[in-house]
Motif scaffolding. Structure first.
Motif, short mmCIF file in Angstrom:
data_model
loop_
_atom_site.label_atom_id
_atom_site.label_comp_id
_atom_site.label_asym_id
_atom_site.label_seq_id
_atom_site.Cartn_x
_atom_site.Cartn_y
_atom_site.Cartn_z
N ALA A 62 75.60 3.61 71.08
CA ALA A 62 75.58 2.55 70.06
C ALA A 62 76.73 1.57 70.21
CB ALA A 62 75.58 3.15 68.65
N HIS A 63 77.87 2.07 70.66
CA HIS A 63 79.03 1.21 70.91
C HIS A 63 80.07 1.96 71.71
CE1 HIS A 63 81.59 2.98 67.74
NE2 HIS A 63 80.51 3.00 66.99
N GLU A 121 79.53 -4.98 62.64
CA GLU A 121 79.26 -5.46 64.00
C GLU A 121 77.76 -5.60 64.23
OE1 GLU A 121 81.74 -6.39 65.92
OE2 GLU A 121 83.27 -5.63 64.55
N GLU A 122 77.29 -6.82 64.39
CA GLU A 122 75.85 -7.11 64.49
C GLU A 122 75.17 -6.39 65.64
OE1 GLU A 122 73.89 -8.65 62.32
OE2 GLU A 122 75.59 -9.06 61.00
N ASP A 123 75.83 -6.31 66.81
CA ASP A 123 75.20 -5.65 67.96
C ASP A 123 75.01 -4.15 67.71
OD1 ASP A 123 78.04 -5.41 68.09
OD2 ASP A 123 77.96 -4.98 70.24
N ARG A 124 75.97 -3.53 67.07
CA ARG A 124 75.87 -2.11 66.74
C ARG A 124 74.78 -1.87 65.70
NH1 ARG A 124 82.32 -0.58 66.19
NH2 ARG A 124 82.92 -1.42 68.23
N ALA A 126 72.20 -3.76 65.14
CA ALA A 126 70.90 -4.02 65.77
C ALA A 126 70.45 -2.83 66.61
CB ALA A 126 70.98 -5.28 66.63
N TYR A 127 71.39 -2.20 67.33
CA TYR A 127 71.06 -1.03 68.15
C TYR A 127 70.48 0.09 67.28
CZ TYR A 127 71.57 2.80 71.49
OH TYR A 127 71.33 3.86 72.32
N LYS A 129 69.22 -0.17 64.18
CA LYS A 129 67.97 -0.62 63.57
C LYS A 129 66.80 -0.44 64.53
CE LYS A 129 69.49 -4.06 60.22
NZ LYS A 129 69.36 -5.47 59.82
N THR A 130 67.01 -0.82 65.79
CA THR A 130 65.97 -0.70 66.80
C THR A 130 65.67 0.76 67.12
OG1 THR A 130 66.60 -2.83 67.76
CG2 THR A 130 65.31 -1.34 69.16
#
Length: 181
Positions: A62-63, A121-124, A126-127, A129-130
């Motif tokens: 995730a990060h 953190e939007e990228d985390r 989003a990961y 959520k997906t």
């Protein structure tokens, strides 16, 4: 364990003994989380527990700081529901309180745990959520790795470095001045 002991003993533990965390322990941790205060008692939390190795490995991606999840026996994702809240601006404070309760309860259970941040953190986010197909309005907040602790603080090393002795001297000076904690 007394509450102050749990507070003082809590550390971010990233190395584990690879023992299974029982369903009973997980349930107690989640009950502790749900006892956290929240704005207007809105309780905006949801939790996902992951214990299968494949899921833990995916979560560890995730990060960059989620690596301990890969070797943990369990992970708890703390999620927030933003819709229908009386005070939606406080969802992150509410979830932080729930997360801290999990961490303190983990100490009481003899577990090691580490809080790896997801929000804001939007990228985390989003990961996560997906990965879980989360619906709109459910926001990933934190990812906690849990297992029985392998990593322990080496008090002798800390004493040699002066950390403990310095803090003990400061505490004695504070108490001798007539102040209270």
């Amino acid at each position: 364990m007394e509450v102050y002991q749990a507070i003082m003993k809590r550390r971010s533990i990233r190395k584990y003994d690879d023992k299974p965390v029982t369903r009973g322990i997980i349930e107690r941790l989640l009950r502790a989380a749900m006892q956290a205060p929240s704005a207007a008692n809105q309780r905006p939390w949801e939790f996902i527990v992951v214990q299968d190795r494949e899921g833990l490995e995916k979560l560890s991606l995730a990060h960059p700081y989620a690596g301990p999840v890969k070797t943990a026996a369990a992970a708890i994702l703390v999620l927030g529901k933003k819709e229908g809240l009386l005070f939606p601006q406080y969802w992150q404070q509410d979830l932080a309180a729930a997360t801290q309760n999990i961490l303190l309860a983990a100490v009481g259970e003899g577990l090691g745990a580490v809080w790896t941040g997801i929000a804001p953190e939007e990228d985390r986010m989003a990961y996560i959520k997906t990965m879980f197909g989360l619906p709109e309005g459910v926001m990933p907040f934190a990812l906690l790795a849990l297992d029985f602790r392998q990593e322990m603080w080496n008090m002798i090393v800390l004493m040699k470095r002066g950390f403990i002795m310095k803090n003990m001297k400061q505490m004695r000076g504070f108490l001798n001045e007539g102040s209270s904690i």
